[in-house]
Structure formats: C-alpha cells, structure tokens
Write a protein that holds these residues in place. Structure first.
Motif, PDB file in Angstrom:
ATOM      1  N   ALA A   1      32.717 -41.604   6.125  1.00 43.96           N
ATOM      2  CA  ALA A   1      34.171 -41.499   6.311  1.00 43.96           C
ATOM      3  C   ALA A   1      34.912 -42.400   5.324  1.00 43.96           C
TER       4      ALA A   1
ATOM      5  N   ALA B   1      34.695 -40.840   1.887  1.00 52.67           N
ATOM      6  CA  ALA B   1      35.582 -39.670   1.845  1.00 52.67           C
ATOM      7  C   ALA B   1      37.034 -40.094   1.645  1.00 52.67           C
ATOM      8  N   ASP B   2      37.463 -41.125   2.353  1.00 47.15           N
ATOM      9  CA  ASP B   2      38.844 -41.615   2.216  1.00 47.15           C
ATOM     10  C   ASP B   2      39.060 -42.270   0.852  1.00 47.15           C
TER      11      ASP B   2
ATOM     12  N   ASP C   1      38.760 -39.557  -2.068  1.00 47.81           N
ATOM     13  CA  ASP C   1      39.512 -38.316  -1.843  1.00 47.81           C
ATOM     14  C   ASP C   1      38.581 -37.104  -1.827  1.00 47.81           C
ATOM     15  N   LEU C   2      37.533 -37.196  -1.003  1.00 48.34           N
ATOM     16  CA  LEU C   2      36.562 -36.123  -0.835  1.00 48.34           C
ATOM     17  C   LEU C   2      36.580 -35.650   0.608  1.00 48.34           C
ATOM     18  N   THR C   3      36.013 -34.468   0.834  1.00 46.44           N
ATOM     19  CA  THR C   3      35.809 -34.042   2.214  1.00 46.44           C
ATOM     20  C   THR C   3      34.632 -34.826   2.766  1.00 46.44           C
ATOM     21  N   LYS C   4      34.499 -34.834   4.078  1.00 50.75           N
ATOM     22  CA  LYS C   4      33.377 -35.552   4.677  1.00 50.75           C
ATOM     23  C   LYS C   4      32.043 -34.919   4.289  1.00 50.75           C
ATOM     24  N   VAL C   5      32.023 -33.610   4.108  1.00 52.07           N
ATOM     25  CA  VAL C   5      30.797 -32.934   3.691  1.00 52.07           C
ATOM     26  C   VAL C   5      30.407 -33.375   2.285  1.00 52.07           C
ATOM     27  N   GLN C   6      31.379 -33.445   1.382  1.00 55.20           N
ATOM     28  CA  GLN C   6      31.109 -33.893   0.014  1.00 55.20           C
ATOM     29  C   GLN C   6      30.682 -35.357  -0.002  1.00 55.20           C
ATOM     30  N   ALA C   7      31.355 -36.174   0.782  1.00 50.68           N
ATOM     31  CA  ALA C   7      31.012 -37.598   0.842  1.00 50.68           C
ATOM     32  C   ALA C   7      29.622 -37.792   1.427  1.00 50.68           C
TER      33      ALA C   7
END
Length: 91
Positions: A8, A11-12, A15-21
């Motif tokens: 998380a 991701a924050d 600036d990624l989605t949680k899936v990408q992160a």
C-alpha cells in the motif's frame, strides 16, 4: 508493517495500483532471494546490504531436556544497515 502495508505504501508513493505495487514488491524480494541463493550480496547504497553468512556445525542444548544435540553447518541470510538508514532511524 507487514507486506500488505508495504504494498500500500509503495502504491501511494509511486502512484501505482496495488496490483502493480504488489508485483513490484514481489519482484524485488525475488531478486534479493535469488542473489542470496547464489551466495552473492545485494548492496543498496544508503540503505544496507543483504548477505549470506556461514554458520559452522556445533553443539546446542535442548532447553526442555538439557540434552546436547549436534547442529549442522548452514547458511543464514543477514542484513547490515547502511549509514543513511542508521541516521534516518536515529533522527
């Protein structure tokens, strides 16, 4: 912080989605693991160094029975904090 919290935060911060992160975090952890399995070290300047340490065979004591047992030689992953991480933690 657990792995979900780390995903998380990545991701924050990136600036990624949680899936990408999650994929990025997994890729980093897999790369570190694969490098350590080869016996090499991973050096992240300012953060620290992941390395493999050899533990010699020896004797240990079973705390429940007091019996002496023999331990096998093994490899253990270790982490040494870098100067940047140490100073950040110590404020």
């Amino acid at each position: 912080m657990n792995k979900g919290d780390l995903v998380a935060a990545v991701a924050d911060g990136a600036d990624l989605t949680k899936v990408q992160a999650a994929a990025a975090v997994d890729a980093v952890l897999e790369a570190i693991t694969a490098t350590l399995k080869k016996g090499d070290e991973v050096r992240l300047v300012g953060f620290g160094t992941f390395l493999v340490s050899k533990r010699p065979a020896g004797e240990a004591r079973n705390p429940r029975t007091g019996e002496t047992i023999k331990t096998k030689a093994s490899l253990a992953p270790k982490f040494k904090a870098g100067a940047g991480l140490k100073s950040a933690v110590n404020g």
